[in-house]
Design an enzyme around this catalytic site. Structure first.
Site, PDB file in Angstrom:
ATOM      1  N   ASP A   1       0.832  -1.203   0.000  1.00 54.53           N
ATOM      2  CA  ASP A   1       0.000   0.000   0.000  1.00 54.53           C
ATOM      3  C   ASP A   1       0.866   1.253   0.000  1.00 54.53           C
ATOM      4  O   ASP A   1       2.105   1.184   0.076  1.00 54.53           O
ATOM      5  CB  ASP A   1      -0.961  -0.019   1.206  1.00 54.53           C
ATOM      6  CG  ASP A   1      -0.244  -0.383   2.496  1.00 54.53           C
ATOM      7  OD1 ASP A   1       0.814   0.226   2.765  1.00 54.53           O
ATOM      8  OD2 ASP A   1      -0.713  -1.289   3.217  1.00 54.53           O
TER       9      ASP A   1
ATOM     10  N   ASP B   1       0.783   5.737 -13.571  1.00 51.91           N
ATOM     11  CA  ASP B   1       0.411   4.854 -14.658  1.00 51.91           C
ATOM     12  C   ASP B   1      -0.910   5.356 -15.212  1.00 51.91           C
ATOM     13  O   ASP B   1      -1.859   5.599 -14.456  1.00 51.91           O
ATOM     14  CB  ASP B   1       0.249   3.416 -14.133  1.00 51.91           C
ATOM     15  CG  ASP B   1       0.742   2.381 -15.119  1.00 51.91           C
ATOM     16  OD1 ASP B   1       0.305   2.440 -16.285  1.00 51.91           O
ATOM     17  OD2 ASP B   1       1.549   1.517 -14.729  1.00 51.91           O
TER      18      ASP B   1
ATOM     19  N   ASP C   1      -0.117   3.148 -20.470  1.00 53.07           N
ATOM     20  CA  ASP C   1      -0.380   1.730 -20.724  1.00 53.07           C
ATOM     21  C   ASP C   1      -0.885   1.511 -22.157  1.00 53.07           C
ATOM     22  O   ASP C   1      -1.822   2.187 -22.597  1.00 53.07           O
ATOM     23  CB  ASP C   1      -1.455   1.269 -19.725  1.00 53.07           C
ATOM     24  CG  ASP C   1      -1.587  -0.235 -19.652  1.00 53.07           C
ATOM     25  OD1 ASP C   1      -0.640  -0.897 -19.201  1.00 53.07           O
ATOM     26  OD2 ASP C   1      -2.668  -0.748 -20.033  1.00 53.07           O
TER      27      ASP C   1
ATOM     28  N   GLU D   1       3.867   2.871 -23.388  1.00 56.55           N
ATOM     29  CA  GLU D   1       4.067   1.428 -23.555  1.00 56.55           C
ATOM     30  C   GLU D   1       3.448   1.017 -24.892  1.00 56.55           C
ATOM     31  O   GLU D   1       2.271   1.254 -25.127  1.00 56.55           O
ATOM     32  CB  GLU D   1       3.396   0.649 -22.414  1.00 56.55           C
ATOM     33  CG  GLU D   1       3.758  -0.828 -22.459  1.00 56.55           C
ATOM     34  CD  GLU D   1       2.680  -1.748 -21.896  1.00 56.55           C
ATOM     35  OE1 GLU D   1       3.024  -2.855 -21.476  1.00 56.55           O
ATOM     36  OE2 GLU D   1       1.490  -1.375 -21.892  1.00 56.55           O
TER      37      GLU D   1
ATOM     38  N   HIS E   1       6.530  -5.435 -14.399  1.00 61.42           N
ATOM     39  CA  HIS E   1       5.572  -6.315 -13.730  1.00 61.42           C
ATOM     40  C   HIS E   1       4.954  -7.347 -14.677  1.00 61.42           C
ATOM     41  O   HIS E   1       4.155  -8.175 -14.239  1.00 61.42           O
ATOM     42  CB  HIS E   1       4.471  -5.464 -13.095  1.00 61.42           C
ATOM     43  CG  HIS E   1       3.683  -4.716 -14.131  1.00 61.42           C
ATOM     44  ND1 HIS E   1       4.242  -3.710 -14.894  1.00 61.42           N
ATOM     45  CD2 HIS E   1       2.409  -4.844 -14.558  1.00 61.42           C
ATOM     46  CE1 HIS E   1       3.337  -3.250 -15.738  1.00 61.42           C
ATOM     47  NE2 HIS E   1       2.208  -3.918 -15.561  1.00 61.42           N
ATOM     48  N   ASP E   2       5.286  -7.285 -15.962  1.00 56.83           N
ATOM     49  CA  ASP E   2       4.748  -8.236 -16.944  1.00 56.83           C
ATOM     50  C   ASP E   2       5.785  -9.253 -17.411  1.00 56.83           C
ATOM     51  O   ASP E   2       5.452 -10.142 -18.193  1.00 56.83           O
ATOM     52  CB  ASP E   2       4.257  -7.479 -18.192  1.00 56.83           C
ATOM     53  CG  ASP E   2       3.080  -6.564 -17.920  1.00 56.83           C
ATOM     54  OD1 ASP E   2       2.307  -6.837 -16.980  1.00 56.83           O
ATOM     55  OD2 ASP E   2       2.941  -5.566 -18.657  1.00 56.83           O
TER      56      ASP E   2
HETATM   57  O1  TEU Z   1       0.526  -4.685 -20.760  1.00 59.64           O
HETATM   58  C1  TEU Z   1       0.396  -4.767 -22.128  1.00 59.64           C
HETATM   59  C2  TEU Z   1       0.858  -5.988 -22.842  1.00 59.64           C
HETATM   60  O2  TEU Z   1       0.601  -6.061 -24.026  1.00 59.64           O
HETATM   61  C3  TEU Z   1       1.601  -7.114 -22.257  1.00 59.64           C
HETATM   62  O3  TEU Z   1       2.803  -6.781 -21.722  1.00 59.64           O
HETATM   63  C4  TEU Z   1       0.691  -7.884 -21.358  1.00 59.64           C
HETATM   64  O4  TEU Z   1       1.150  -7.825 -20.065  1.00 59.64           O
HETATM   65  C5  TEU Z   1       0.553  -9.341 -21.703  1.00 59.64           C
HETATM   66  O5  TEU Z   1       1.400 -10.039 -20.876  1.00 59.64           O
HETATM   67  C6  TEU Z   1       0.814  -9.767 -23.063  1.00 59.64           C
HETATM   68  O6  TEU Z   1       1.063 -11.149 -23.076  1.00 59.64           O
HETATM   69  C7  TEU Z   1      -0.094  -3.624 -20.085  1.00 59.64           C
HETATM   70  C8  TEU Z   1       0.203  -3.715 -18.602  1.00 59.64           C
HETATM   71  O7  TEU Z   1       1.570  -3.528 -18.401  1.00 59.64           O
HETATM   72  C9  TEU Z   1      -0.307  -5.029 -18.101  1.00 59.64           C
HETATM   73  O8  TEU Z   1       0.029  -5.257 -16.767  1.00 59.64           O
HETATM   74  C10 TEU Z   1      -1.810  -5.019 -18.267  1.00 59.64           C
HETATM   75  O9  TEU Z   1      -2.326  -6.275 -17.928  1.00 59.64           O
HETATM   76  C11 TEU Z   1      -2.215  -4.684 -19.693  1.00 59.64           C
HETATM   77  O10 TEU Z   1      -1.492  -3.606 -20.266  1.00 59.64           O
HETATM   78  C12 TEU Z   1      -3.666  -4.258 -19.712  1.00 59.64           C
HETATM   79  O11 TEU Z   1      -3.823  -3.040 -19.049  1.00 59.64           O
HETATM   80 CA    CA Z   2      -1.885  -3.217   3.089  1.00 59.04          CA
END
Ligand code: TEU
Ligand code: CA
Length: 618
Positions: free
Chosen positions: A80, A149, A257, A316, A388-389
């Protein structure tokens, strides 16, 4: 499922000629003095380009926080905002300039906050607006910046805009999203009646039927993430107003994003469907669509123009090409400062991200080298291994066993010495690794869980086959809690964490790293310091060496009379670095290395996962 299709948009809006390179007369004063972090954000003549725009971010390093997994202040097992505030000294010590905060807005958390139901608030899970303001103050007090973001390709289906939009076919907000009837000649709900054959990023079709009105809405991601219709000017103005509200509150920019998906081909044609594929690939019809540059220029004019702060925008952009990226990041065009491209994180994948292949280092050099060359004169690169992806880089391109520290520091060195703005993802500076997921119950990510269900339930693949790919590529590898210390839940929470802590926190943790000068943390700290102090790192040109070498990554950077040589051994074996004048370089100043006892003469032979940065003047 999309995997690596490139942006095809041929729309080129030529801007004025923009000759920004590495040898502008006005930049001399900056290169001569040593950059001090506390001067960051002061717009000086030295950081302005020829167009008068401030390019302070060229010597900055960004740190990404995934709030859910960073630090939990109240024991509910979820990170948080007060947790983040309590850990800011870790980031000050590392020396980063900017924090990018993944979404903290109110959200049903279907996609961990990338499904937003209120753009101008804070989810109670993460805290309050007052907690946010306190975090922002504390970040600024430490001389750092905070970037939000911005998720505006889609909202949550629980956002009031969508709730209204779905309420009836003639609601004034109906057109804020993409609504279409069933395919011609078919009835709503019939198998295959979806308006297009596109497959969603999170498995299944990109269309969800709304029974009440008999129409489908488009969702490129989960069915709880309906796509906004950017063709509608009211949508665009609502987004711009929200962005201005955050800037007025004091935030320093946005990470946008999937921003290259906001312009779609309004004809919504079917996508190519290969043999055996469950869905068509719609990406040529929604990546870098016909109005993408127009929308981003309009956004710039409506939100950023005339603001006198040192802001940062990064888009992105899955599938973006070098040529498109040059247009997006040409400062004269006023779109975004830099983009996240995806080419280098697709090199170890075949037909889909779950089709995992070994990395060939020559492909990595060819790809990153092409991006360096393509944006050398105009535009700017962002540099990243992790977010994070993505799975953890030390497990992916390095060795997370015996050579964890060496390979993590080598990877960091090679990345940070490229020309561009480096991004560090939480835990990368500790050399955090992929997690030992035992079964599907250990995963939380909607993409991973949906993929499992879509392949295992109908029997397309066995559970073990799917799990094998998830263990390597799942986004949850990046989302296990930040490892602060060796206590039971790694100091992340006093409660039950929402996703299990990696058991290796007993040794891999921030407290241990801070106490060890040889740690990944201190190496990253030195890399960031080097960017701040040595102008050739931020501003020098880039020249790739040894493109055909299967183990050694080598390149030079030059700024006027200063030349750097960067070497990285991407293997667990000794590797000679047969660069031109190797013996001469070995006698020059070693600016940074990741192993001790580097010989100061003779031919250069790199030890397993060794990295070196040499400097000389001519
Ligand atoms: O991600 C966009 C994206 O196309 C990829 O990196 C996605 O995470 C996926 O793994 C493709 O296989 C962005 C964000 O970074 C992601 O966390 C979100 O889930 C997505 O957009 C939707 O908002
Ligand atoms: Ca918490």
């Amino acid at each position: 499922m999309w995997k690596g299709t490139i942006c095809q948009s041929a729309l080129v809006v030529p801007g004025p000629p923009y000759p920004f390179g590495v040898s502008l007369p006005g930049m001399d004063s900056l290169w001569r003095r040593w950059w001090r972090p506390h001067t960051l954000g002061q717009v000086t003549e030295a950081t302005r380009d020829q167009d008068g725009q401030d390019q302070w971010w060229k010597s900055a390093v960004v740190y990404q926080i995934y709030p859910r997994s960073f630090a939990d202040s109240n024991g509910d097992g979820i990170g948080d905002l007060p947790g983040i505030t309590s850990r800011l000294d870790h980031l000050s010590a590392l020396g980063v300039d900017v924090i990018w905060l993944s979404p903290v807005y109110p959200s049903p958390q279907d996609d961990n906050g990338y499904d937003i139901s209120d753009y101008q608030g804070i989810d109670p899970t993460f805290g309050t607006l007052a907690d946010f303001d306190e975090l922002l103050d504390q970040v600024h007090a430490r001389g750092m910046k905070l970037v939000m973001d911005l998720v505006v390709n889609h909202t949550s289906d629980e956002h009031p805009w969508f709730v209204e939009s779905r309420s009836s076919s003639d609601n004034p907000k109906r057109d804020w999203y993409w609504w279409r009837g069933p395919r011609e000649g078919m009835a709503a709900g019939d198998p295959g009646a979806e308006p297009t054959n596109w497959g969603s990023f999170f498995s299944g079709p990109t269309w969800e039927l709304d029974e009440a009105t008999g129409q489908y809405y488009l969702h490129l991601f989960s069915r709880k993430q309906p796509d906004l219709n950017w063709e509608n000017p009211q949508v665009r103005e609502a987004v711009y107003a929200m962005m201005r509200w955050w800037l007025d509150r004091g935030v320093d920019g946005f990470r946008m994003d999937v921003i290259n998906m906001i312009s779609k081909d309004t004809a919504l044609p079917d996508g190519h469907q290969g043999p055996g594929a469950h869905h068509g690939d719609g990406s040529p019809h929604f990546l870098c669509g016909p109005r993408i540059h127009e929308f981003l220029q309009e956004m710039h004019a409506a939100v950023f123009a005339g603001r006198d702060g040192a802001l940062l925008t990064v888009g992105e952009m899955p599938g973006v090409t070098v040529d498109e990226a040059r247009l997006f990041t040409d400062p004269a065009r006023r779109e975004v400062d830099m983009v996240f491209q995806f080419e280098h994180v697709g090199l170890d994948q075949g037909d889909s991200k779950w089709d995992v292949r070994p990395l060939d280092l020559r492909d990595l050099k060819a790809s990153l080298g092409r991006w360096q060359a393509g944006l050398a004169e105009t535009g700017w690169n962002s540099l990243y291994w992790n977010n994070h992806d993505q799975p953890r880089i030390v497990s992916r391109f390095g060795d997370d066993g015996e050579h964890r520290v060496a390979s993590a520091t080598m990877l960091g060195t090679v990345l940070h010495l490229h020309r561009g703005t480096p991004y560090v993802y939480q835990g990368e500076e500790l050399g955090m690794t992929n997690a030992p997921f035992a079964s599907i119950e250990d995963f939380r990510d909607i993409e991973s869980v949906n993929h499992y269900r879509a392949w295992v339930d109908p029997g397309h693949q066995s559970a073990e086959e799917v799990l094998a790919a998830l263990r390597v590529m799942s986004r949850d590898n990046a989302r296990t809690p930040m490892q602060w210390d060796d206590s039971p839940h790694a100091g992340f929470t006093t409660g039950e964490p929402w996703i299990a802590v990696n058991p290796n926190h007993a040794t891999v943790n921030a407290a241990a790293a801070a106490a060890d000068e040889g740690s990944v943390f201190h190496h990253y700290r030195r890399l960031i310091e080097l960017r701040h102090k040595e102008p050739a790192v931020a501003h020098g040109d880039f020249h790739m060496l040894l493109p055909h070498d299967e183990r050694v990554y080598a390149f030079t950077r030059r700024l006027e009379d200063v030349e750097l040589l960067v070497l990285g051994n991407f293997s667990g074996e000794e590797a000679p670095a047969d660069v031109p004048d190797a013996a001469g370089w070995a006698g020059s100043e070693l600016l940074l290395g990741n192993l001790s006892d580097v010989p100061d003469a003779g031919p250069i032979v790199l030890r397993p996962w060794e990295a070196r940065v040499y400097r000389r003047t001519s």
